[in-house]
Scaffold this active site. Structure first.
Site, PDB file in Angstrom:
ATOM      1  N   ALA A  66      57.695 -58.685 -76.786  1.00 51.12           N
ATOM      2  CA  ALA A  66      58.711 -57.752 -77.251  1.00 51.12           C
ATOM      3  C   ALA A  66      57.997 -56.446 -77.595  1.00 51.12           C
ATOM      4  O   ALA A  66      56.786 -56.436 -77.819  1.00 51.12           O
ATOM      5  CB  ALA A  66      59.418 -58.330 -78.472  1.00 51.12           C
ATOM      6  N   GLY A 109      57.254 -62.437 -76.441  1.00 55.57           N
ATOM      7  CA  GLY A 109      58.538 -62.381 -75.739  1.00 55.57           C
ATOM      8  C   GLY A 109      58.396 -62.549 -74.234  1.00 55.57           C
ATOM      9  O   GLY A 109      59.333 -62.998 -73.568  1.00 55.57           O
ATOM     10  N   GLU A 112      58.323 -66.138 -73.713  1.00 55.68           N
ATOM     11  CA  GLU A 112      59.656 -66.648 -74.045  1.00 55.68           C
ATOM     12  C   GLU A 112      60.664 -66.330 -72.933  1.00 55.68           C
ATOM     13  O   GLU A 112      61.512 -67.158 -72.597  1.00 55.68           O
ATOM     14  CB  GLU A 112      60.099 -66.053 -75.386  1.00 55.68           C
ATOM     15  CG  GLU A 112      59.223 -66.559 -76.521  1.00 55.68           C
ATOM     16  CD  GLU A 112      59.448 -65.809 -77.826  1.00 55.68           C
ATOM     17  OE1 GLU A 112      59.087 -64.619 -77.898  1.00 55.68           O
ATOM     18  OE2 GLU A 112      59.996 -66.406 -78.772  1.00 55.68           O
ATOM     19  N   GLU A 132      52.387 -63.995 -81.851  1.00 53.14           N
ATOM     20  CA  GLU A 132      53.111 -63.251 -82.893  1.00 53.14           C
ATOM     21  C   GLU A 132      52.465 -63.370 -84.260  1.00 53.14           C
ATOM     22  O   GLU A 132      52.505 -62.437 -85.060  1.00 53.14           O
ATOM     23  CB  GLU A 132      54.570 -63.739 -82.981  1.00 53.14           C
ATOM     24  CG  GLU A 132      55.455 -63.314 -81.818  1.00 53.14           C
ATOM     25  CD  GLU A 132      55.450 -64.278 -80.648  1.00 53.14           C
ATOM     26  OE1 GLU A 132      54.544 -65.147 -80.572  1.00 53.14           O
ATOM     27  OE2 GLU A 132      56.343 -64.166 -79.801  1.00 53.14           O
TER      28      GLU A 132
HETATM   29  N1  CAA Z   1      54.684 -53.768 -77.269  1.00 49.77           N
HETATM   30  C1  CAA Z   1      54.500 -52.452 -77.105  1.00 49.77           C
HETATM   31  N2  CAA Z   1      53.512 -51.917 -76.358  1.00 49.77           N
HETATM   32  C2  CAA Z   1      52.654 -52.780 -75.780  1.00 49.77           C
HETATM   33  C3  CAA Z   1      52.771 -54.175 -75.919  1.00 49.77           C
HETATM   34  C4  CAA Z   1      53.840 -54.663 -76.694  1.00 49.77           C
HETATM   35  N3  CAA Z   1      54.085 -55.987 -76.846  1.00 49.77           N
HETATM   36  N4  CAA Z   1      51.755 -54.763 -75.237  1.00 49.77           N
HETATM   37  C5  CAA Z   1      51.040 -53.764 -74.686  1.00 49.77           C
HETATM   38  N5  CAA Z   1      51.578 -52.575 -75.001  1.00 49.77           N
HETATM   39  C6  CAA Z   1      51.092 -51.234 -74.612  1.00 49.77           C
HETATM   40  C7  CAA Z   1      49.844 -50.862 -75.379  1.00 49.77           C
HETATM   41  O1  CAA Z   1      50.188 -50.371 -76.644  1.00 49.77           O
HETATM   42  C8  CAA Z   1      49.258 -49.808 -74.458  1.00 49.77           C
HETATM   43  O2  CAA Z   1      49.964 -48.624 -74.629  1.00 49.77           O
HETATM   44  P1  CAA Z   1      49.163 -47.231 -74.915  1.00 49.77           P
HETATM   45  O3  CAA Z   1      48.389 -47.020 -73.641  1.00 49.77           O
HETATM   46  O4  CAA Z   1      50.242 -46.255 -75.144  1.00 49.77           O
HETATM   47  O5  CAA Z   1      48.267 -47.506 -76.068  1.00 49.77           O
HETATM   48  C9  CAA Z   1      49.614 -50.338 -73.070  1.00 49.77           C
HETATM   49  O6  CAA Z   1      50.695 -51.260 -73.260  1.00 49.77           O
HETATM   50  C10 CAA Z   1      48.473 -51.092 -72.411  1.00 49.77           C
HETATM   51  O7  CAA Z   1      48.028 -52.114 -73.297  1.00 49.77           O
HETATM   52  P2  CAA Z   1      46.497 -52.295 -73.722  1.00 49.77           P
HETATM   53  O8  CAA Z   1      45.781 -50.988 -73.675  1.00 49.77           O
HETATM   54  O9  CAA Z   1      46.483 -53.041 -75.015  1.00 49.77           O
HETATM   55  O10 CAA Z   1      45.977 -53.204 -72.522  1.00 49.77           O
HETATM   56  P3  CAA Z   1      44.785 -54.276 -72.556  1.00 49.77           P
HETATM   57  O11 CAA Z   1      44.590 -54.701 -71.133  1.00 49.77           O
HETATM   58  O12 CAA Z   1      43.637 -53.753 -73.308  1.00 49.77           O
HETATM   59  O13 CAA Z   1      45.359 -55.523 -73.421  1.00 49.77           O
HETATM   60  C11 CAA Z   1      47.021 -57.161 -74.027  1.00 49.77           C
HETATM   61  C12 CAA Z   1      46.427 -56.282 -72.913  1.00 49.77           C
HETATM   62  C13 CAA Z   1      45.998 -58.225 -74.445  1.00 49.77           C
HETATM   63  C14 CAA Z   1      48.253 -57.841 -73.444  1.00 49.77           C
HETATM   64  C15 CAA Z   1      47.388 -56.290 -75.247  1.00 49.77           C
HETATM   65  O14 CAA Z   1      48.174 -55.187 -74.796  1.00 49.77           O
HETATM   66  C16 CAA Z   1      48.177 -57.011 -76.298  1.00 49.77           C
HETATM   67  O15 CAA Z   1      47.621 -57.775 -77.074  1.00 49.77           O
HETATM   68  N6  CAA Z   1      49.513 -56.766 -76.347  1.00 49.77           N
HETATM   69  C17 CAA Z   1      50.374 -57.321 -77.378  1.00 49.77           C
HETATM   70  C18 CAA Z   1      50.627 -58.810 -77.163  1.00 49.77           C
HETATM   71  C19 CAA Z   1      51.511 -59.343 -78.255  1.00 49.77           C
HETATM   72  O16 CAA Z   1      51.137 -59.388 -79.415  1.00 49.77           O
HETATM   73  N7  CAA Z   1      52.736 -59.754 -77.887  1.00 49.77           N
HETATM   74  C20 CAA Z   1      53.699 -60.261 -78.852  1.00 49.77           C
HETATM   75  C21 CAA Z   1      54.661 -59.168 -79.219  1.00 49.77           C
HETATM   76  S1  CAA Z   1      55.738 -59.602 -80.546  1.00 49.77           S
HETATM   77  C22 CAA Z   1      56.952 -60.515 -79.834  1.00 49.77           C
HETATM   78  O17 CAA Z   1      56.973 -60.735 -78.645  1.00 49.77           O
HETATM   79  C23 CAA Z   1      58.019 -61.027 -80.754  1.00 49.77           C
HETATM   80  C24 CAA Z   1      58.904 -62.084 -80.156  1.00 49.77           C
HETATM   81  O18 CAA Z   1      58.659 -63.246 -80.260  1.00 49.77           O
HETATM   82  C25 CAA Z   1      60.104 -61.757 -79.453  1.00 49.77           C
END
Ligand code: CAA
Length: 258
Positions: A66, A109, A112, A132
């Site tokens: 998400a 998400g 999910e 999360e």
């Molecule tokens: N939400 C918003 N933006 C996100 C995102 C997310 N879930 N995941 C990645 N992005 C964005 C990053 O912020 C980045 O944007 P900027 O260039 O503007 O900074 C861009 O996508 C590229 O990401 P990274 O630079 O982080 O890429 P990476 O290859 O270094 O890492 C990754 C990849 C490991 C997937 C890392 O992006 C990450 O950990 N993302 C978040 C994963 C996460 O925690 N997901 C759970 C979200 S909460 C949720 O989903 C709640 C629910 O249950 C519904």
């Protein structure tokens, strides 16, 4: 190909394809994106010319969760009053079979959403996780329930409590994904599998999906009753008559409702 603002859609014969298209955010699922996905899935669902759907992302990310930036400052009351994430419950109610073709990150998400689809075909580079807890929250699009039903308590609990990510091979062994394929042939494979489903009778495929889903919603005895009602309903379709006649006559079935 139809360009929406956050997704792309295409029709491949009787298969509807939904492609998440927010590469700059690794397909992070904003609320607007959820509504676009739901609208596209509902349009395919309502189209008798579509018998199955595929939902996919890019080779780098199916979806990285998400949209964290969109949610970060929300209050609990805002989340509650807007019924945040409920759009995904609506997606789970779409009746046409849907395959998730997952490559790269399927986190939070993203994992999910893949589990909301009827089954997952994973690329060899797919990574599944519910991280999360590292953000100070828990899954919110059904992950704690669907992951546990898919892979059992031990692995689901470990993943939800530690945020550990699972690779494609482990995900297949654990029963989270139906099949693992090379990343380069993922979409082709998923579309071919969807085309097999779309070659069946659409109402019968819908009844079959409903019957399998009942196994996750109810007791064994009640589920078997629902299955029985489903097969009786099949006998009210021309496609059952055609399917069984085609078998007897040693020819391919020509289903009317496909
Ligand atoms: N939400 C918003 N933006 C996100 C995102 C997310 N879930 N995941 C990645 N992005 C964005 C990053 O912020 C980045 O944007 P900027 O260039 O503007 O900074 C861009 O996508 C590229 O990401 P990274 O630079 O982080 O890429 P990476 O290859 O270094 O890492 C990754 C990849 C490991 C997937 C890392 O992006 C990450 O950990 N993302 C978040 C994963 C996460 O925690 N997901 C759970 C979200 S909460 C949720 O989903 C709640 C629910 O249950 C519904």
């Amino acid at each position: 190909m139809t360009q929406h603002s956050l997704i792309l859609t295409e029709q491949h014969g009787r298969v509807g394809l939904i492609m998440l298209n927010r590469p700059e955010a690794l397909n992070a699922l904003s609320d607007a994106m959820g509504h676009e996905i739901l609208a596209a899935a509902r349009a395919f669902d309502a189209d008798p010319g579509i018998g199955a759907m595929v939902i996919t992302g890019s080779s780098r990310a199916f979806a990285a969760g998400a949209d964290i930036k969109e949610m970060a400052e929300k209050s609990s009351v805002e989340m509650y009053q807007s019924n945040w994430f409920s759009v995904w419950d609506e997606l789970a109610r779409v009746r046409t079979p849907m395959i998730a073709a997952v490559a790269g990150h399927a986190l939070g998400g993203g994992c999910e959403l893949a589990m909301i689809a009827d089954f997952i075909i994973a690329a060899d580079n797919a990574k599944f996780g519910q991280p999360e807890i590292k953000l100070g929250v828990i899954p919110g699009m059904g992950g704690s329930q669907r992951l546990t039903r898919a892979i059992g308590k031990a692995k689901a609990m470990e993943m939800v409590l530690t945020g550990r990510v699972m690779g494609a091979v482990e995900a297949e062994q654990a029963g989270l994904v139906a099949r693992v394929v090379p990343v380069d042939s993922l979409l082709e494979d998923a579309l071919a599998t969807a085309a097999v489903i779309a070659g069946m009778s659409k109402p019968v495929a819908m009844i079959a999906k409903e019957a399998v889903n009942a196994a996750f919603e109810t007791t064994l005895a009640e589920g078997v009753v629902r299955e029985r009602r489903g097969i009786y309903a099949c006998f009210a379709t021309e496609d059952q008559k055609e399917g069984m006649a085609a078998f007897t006559e040693k020819r391919a079935a020509e289903f009317k409702h496909r």
